[in-house]
Scaffold this active site. Structure first.
Site, short mmCIF file in Angstrom:
data_model
loop_
_atom_site.label_atom_id
_atom_site.label_comp_id
_atom_site.label_asym_id
_atom_site.label_seq_id
_atom_site.Cartn_x
_atom_site.Cartn_y
_atom_site.Cartn_z
CB SER A 124 -0.92 0.01 1.23
OG SER A 124 -0.16 -0.10 2.42
CG HIS A 145 -2.92 -0.69 -3.12
ND1 HIS A 145 -3.09 0.64 -2.80
CD2 HIS A 145 -3.23 -1.38 -1.99
CE1 HIS A 145 -3.48 0.74 -1.55
NE2 HIS A 145 -3.57 -0.47 -1.03
CG ASN A 195 -2.61 4.05 1.54
OD1 ASN A 195 -3.71 4.17 2.06
ND2 ASN A 195 -2.08 2.88 1.25
#
Length: 302
Positions: A124, A145, A195
């Site tokens: 991630s 991902h 993220n």
């Protein structure tokens, strides 16, 4: 020659939350999957989770019992990476989010896999380019991902490393679409897109709690009711795992060298205290097996 899904062997390294979800989805769409983990106990838990999720799909009439049996029959398991990846056309690493572990795995894959095998990581936040650099064929390495829970979430963030070939990127996009996922291709910078945007927001919510701006429920309510988020940032942090949130913040902080990515001291303390969220039974909320009640942890009650 175009191969059918059944002729495209896939190996998934890791039988935890992400690994068993990825194995589930590939098997559901006709791929032969080997799910690999060093722990037989983790493999058994992973298979139990897949079975439970498939049973839920049967109840909701999304698949039949015959479909369920066929999907499970396409999943084999192993505790040996070396003997299980030699014939795979695609290997997806979904091990713990620790750079040293992933680098070690990819060093091995470079020796054990066929030269034309695609080596994907479900990381991630860790650099795809850094991972690819320890392999013999960095052009074959890519980020894939998936989002949690994998059988439900549509997005696959496809991350191109510095050396990833166009052929590999295009093939991963095609594979993702074959799973009825929506692939979005991004470049390899700390946190990628998902993220880099999400984790600082979660950290800011924790800072707001730490500074006493509002309580746990109030912060989550603002984001759910005002921004139409299905889950508030503090509950989401619990769901992701506070240790994972902290690890990603460290990657962002190291990668960019900017103070804005520094983790909130409250988050650091909670991780050190073992309050990791739903997987440990307590984070910002309490999690009792069998209960769906969302109760604020005693330390945060106002």
């Amino acid at each position: 020659m175009t191969l059918s899904n059944a002729e495209y062997p896939v190996a998934v390294i890791g039988a935890g939350t992400m690994g068993n979800g990825i194995a589930h989805v590939f098997a559901q769409y006709g791929y032969q999957v080997t799910m690999i983990d060093v722990s037989e106990e983790t493999i058994n838990r992973g298979l139990a989770t897949i079975t439970k999720n498939l049973e839920r799909m049967v109840v909701r009439e999304k698949i039949t019992t015959q479909d369920q049996a066929a999907i499970l029959s396409r999943i084999t398991t192993s505790t040996s990476i070396e003997s299980s990846v030699s014939n795979a056309k695609l290997v997806i690493e979904a091990a713990t989010e620790k750079a040293e572990l992933k680098l070690k795995i990819f060093e091995g894959l470079s020796l054990w896999c066929k030269p034309d095998a695609i080596l994907a990581t479900n990381t991630s936040s860790i650099s795809i380019t850094r991972i690819a650099a320890v392999t013999q064929h960095p052009e074959q390495v890519i980020g894939m991902h998936f989002m949690n829970p994998v059988p439900v979430m549509k997005l696959v963030e496809v991350i191109r490393g510095y050396s990833t070939s166009d052929h590999v990127a295009n093939e991963i996009v095609t594979l993702s679409k074959s799973l009825e996922k929506i692939p979005v291709v991004v470049n390899d910078y700390p946190g990628f897109v998902a993220n880099r945007v999400l984790i600082p927001m979660i950290n800011e919510a924790i800072i707001a709690l730490w500074e006493g701006v509002a309580g746990v429920e109030e912060i989550d309510a603002v984001m759910k009711l005002g921004m139409a988020h299905p889950m508030g940032p503090l509950q989401l942090a619990d769901f992701i795992g506070l240790d994972v949130v902290l690890a990603i913040l460290r990657v962002l902080q190291d990668g960019f060298g900017e103070a804005k990515y520094a983790p909130c001291p409250l988050l650091v303390n909670m991780v050190q205290a073992g309050k990791l969220g739903s997987k440990s039974g307590e984070g910002f909320y309490l999690y009792t097996p069998g209960s769906k009640d969302l109760l604020v942890s005693p330390g945060f009650k106002r």
